[in-house]
Design a protein around this motif. Structure first.
Motif, PDB file in Angstrom:
ATOM      1  N   GLY A  88       6.428  28.265  37.741  1.00 49.75           N
ATOM      2  CA  GLY A  88       5.029  28.563  38.039  1.00 49.75           C
ATOM      3  C   GLY A  88       4.832  29.790  38.894  1.00 49.75           C
ATOM      4  N   LYS A  89       4.150  29.609  40.019  1.00 52.35           N
ATOM      5  CA  LYS A  89       3.735  30.741  40.843  1.00 52.35           C
ATOM      6  C   LYS A  89       4.901  31.432  41.545  1.00 52.35           C
ATOM      7  N   VAL A 133       7.459  32.832  40.354  1.00 50.63           N
ATOM      8  CA  VAL A 133       8.011  34.020  39.693  1.00 50.63           C
ATOM      9  C   VAL A 133       6.888  34.935  39.211  1.00 50.63           C
ATOM     10  N   ASN A 134       7.123  36.242  39.291  1.00 51.78           N
ATOM     11  CA  ASN A 134       6.156  37.185  38.750  1.00 51.78           C
ATOM     12  C   ASN A 134       6.605  37.608  37.357  1.00 51.78           C
ATOM     13  N   MET A 156       7.150  31.895  33.108  1.00 47.28           N
ATOM     14  CA  MET A 156       5.929  32.122  33.894  1.00 47.28           C
ATOM     15  C   MET A 156       5.102  30.875  34.125  1.00 47.28           C
ATOM     16  N   PHE A 157       4.993  30.047  33.089  1.00 46.91           N
ATOM     17  CA  PHE A 157       4.046  28.941  33.183  1.00 46.91           C
ATOM     18  C   PHE A 157       4.724  27.572  33.240  1.00 46.91           C
TER      19      PHE A 157
END
Ligand SMILES: Nc1ncnc2c1ncn2[C@@H]1O[C@H](COP(=O)(O)OP(=O)(O)OP(=O)(O)O)[C@@H](O)[C@H]1O
Ligand SMILES: [Mg+2]
Lengths: 333, 254
Positions: B109-110, B112-113, B104-105
């Motif tokens: 980053g953005k 993937v949910n 995720m982080f």
């Protein structure tokens, strides 16, 4: 096929508890006050859990957000008393003010205090609560230490009947809805990246940072969310239910202590925990004060220390562990 | 072009110079072993690279961007990941959730949910051989499993540089061989540069590292291709010296 509603199952026991509280309060004679107190504790715990439970940071100044929410509602009612045609709109404005003021205060406090670690944060927040109270009294804000009484204005705006229905019934129902909304937000957070970030930083802040988590940002999100719920609880439970506000009462630290106990007892960071904590705490406090008046605090302190030492993960934490891989697991979070 | 470049980096703790004017370069996809006796500044060097500490002097470049004073949470999305000398799992979360945090982080980053991150986590867990442990709390793992979990968590970040602090300490020789094989494969497939701080110098380093950097008292004393480095008299000194001291200490205490 995947059940799309399954992620929301954990809301069922929470809502069921709220429904039972409401029905018992309504239908059993003499129970409304106890039910309302329990609902207040549920809302308090549910709101505080979003910060304390999810981040692991202890805010000893939490009650200040209830206090400022109370002032928000008081400001709307006294300031707009000349416009009775606005009616319930004034109550709505009061809630908005409560949220805005609690948000602003939490942003101000958070920007400074959330840079501090653990114990330092806790100590700083005690100062914030006291400091804010002295600011109101010293600078004579909102009538300073004489406080505000606005029963008359509420009567004027809403009429005597509605106003007294609000004080005796609807304010408590609003608190119930606030508690339910806080539970929903808790669940949504837990299911989103916010929840993962908060768990990570609660468990190990340095490791979380190294893994790409902007810990300050997520702490502030949790803090503001938690604070604005507290503001609405103050607005409903303190301003509408009892239309007066005095600084020593709304900044009384024992509410913060009660909120900490409720969250820890029930299970910090779980969604069902605050409800369980609130019920155990509220009911035992009520009966202890009847059967052993004067001793309740002492007994409480002992029981709570025992429980927190023996079961640091709280009642729901223990249940969660024991029911893992069973049929009820999807309902407990 | 180098992936990571340190120029004259110095990190002090009070009067103690933990990292002393270290310059080094790590190329893309390169496998580098860092060795050095206890207290020689290996962990501190990692902490400077991933931003836990900022150096007093010198600069750190990643992909030719100066990241010397960039906070750690901004470095991870660039592709810098690490494991810790003493594992630091998010203990109350499951193994799967721990690894998903990486997805995720990290550098994804953005894009993937949460759901996709959990799927990535399942794949990485499977790949590293923790199959069946996904739903356990990370705190319940054995120390070696925790090391595996940390590597999985770091790999889920899809890094370009993976810093491994004592990644194989506590593992049996068999486990080390497997881990080395696994890492070499992953590094090649995903073009990850790996900088591994290794205890079992011979066994692990010879098998994987293209280059060895030796630290002693915070200074870089050797930086050479593996075979050459291992035959360097200074390396032998650092290790044999240490070994000899330990032997003396043992015999005098006996
Ligand atoms: N946070 C800190 N504060 C003060 N001194 C530190 C800190 N971290 C490391 N040091 C000191 O810096 C020096 C280098 O330590 P470092 O942990 O980087 O060595 P190392 O090579 O990783 O050792 P080891 O093999 O024991 O892990 C040591 O003397 C250590 O005591
Ligand atoms: Mg070290």
């Amino acid at each position: 096929m995947k059940n799309r509603l399954r992620p929301y199952y954990p809301l069922l026991p929470v809502f069921a508890a709220y429904l039972v509280l409401f029905l018992v309060g309504r239908n059993v004679t003499g129970m409304w006050q106890l039910a309302a107190t329990l609902v207040f504790y549920c809302a308090l715990g549910q709101a505080f859990n979003i910060f304390l439970g999810m981040t692991g940071y202890v805010d000893f100044g939490y009650v200040a957000f209830l206090g400022i929410g109370t002032y928000g509602m008081a400001t709307a009612i006294t300031g707009l008393a000349g416009y009775p045609q606005l009616g319930l709109g004034i109550v709505a404005i009061g809630f908005i003010l409560a949220i805005v003021m609690a948000t602003l205060l939490s942003m101000a406090v958070g920007a400074v205090a959330l840079r501090l670690r653990g114990a330092y944060f806790a100590i700083a927040t005690i100062g914030v609560n006291e400091g804010f109270r002295y600011l109101i009294e010293g600078a004579n804000l909102w009538n300073g230490s004489s406080g505000m009484i606005f029963t008359a204005q509420l009567n004027e705006i809403l009429g005597r009947d509605l106003s007294s229905r609000i004080m005796t019934f609807w304010a408590d129902v609003m608190v119930l809805f606030i508690a339910a909304a806080a539970a929903v937000v808790t669940l949504l957070y837990m299911k989103s990246k916010i929840g993962y970030a908060l768990t990570a930083l609660r468990e190990d802040e340095d490791a979380a940072k190294v893994m790409g988590i902007n810990v300050t940002k997520y702490k502030i999100i949790a803090f503001i969310t938690s604070a604005s719920f507290a503001g609405t609880v103050g607005a409903a439970s303190w301003a509408l239910k009892t239309p007066y506000v005095f600084p020593p009462e709304v900044f009384e630290i024992h509410y913060t202590i009660e909120a900490i106990i409720i969250v820890m007892l029930g299970g910090a960071g779980t969604m069902l925990g605050p409800v369980v904590g609130a019920l155990i705490y509220g009911i035992s406090k009520y009966y202890l004060s009847i059967f052993l008046p004067g001793f309740q605090l002492f007994i409480f302190a002992l029981v709570i220390i025992f429980i927190i030492v023996m079961f640091p993960e709280g009642v729901v934490g223990v249940i969660k562990g024991k029911t893992r891989n069973t049929a009820i697991a999807p309902y407990i979070m | 072009m180098s992936l990571l470049r340190l120029e004259n980096v110095t990190k002090q703790f009070g009067g103690l110079v933990a990292v002393d004017k270290v310059s080094l370069e790590i190329a893309k996809g390169e496998f580098v072993g860092i060795v050095g006796p206890n207290g020689s500044g290996k962990t501190t060097l990692f902490n400077v690279i991933n931003g836990v500490f900022y150096p007093e002097e010198g600069r750190v470049f990643f992909d030719e961007t100066d990241i010397t004073r960039m906070p750690p949470y901004k470095r991870a999305p660039l592709g810098i990941a690490r494991t810790f000398q003493i594992p630091r799992p998010f203990a109350s979360a499951t193994v799967r959730e721990n690894v998903a945090v990486g997805a995720m982080f990290g550098s994804r980053g953005k894009s993937v949910n949460v759901e996709q991150s959990l799927e990535i986590a399942d794949r990485v867990i499977e790949r590293i051989g923790l199959t069946g442990h996904g739903r356990k709390n990370a705190g319940m793992l054995t120390p070696v499993e925790k090391k595996f979990m940390e590597i999985a968590r770091a790999l889920a970040m899809q890094p370009r540089l993976l810093l491994m602090d004592e990644a194989m300490a506590g593992m049996h020789p068999g486990e080390i061989d497997n881990m080395v094989k696994f890492l070499v494969e992953v590094a090649k497939q995903e073009k990850i540069a790996i900088v591994a701080m290794v205890e079992h110098i011979m066994r692990a380093v010879v098998n994987m590292a293209e280059k060895v950097i030796v630290l002693d008292h915070g200074e870089k004393i050797v930086d050479a291709p593996t075979r050459q480095a291992l035959s360097d008299p200074r390396v032998v000194d650092v290790y044999l010296g240490k070994g000899a001291e330990e032997e003396n200490a043992d015999s005098s205490s006996a």
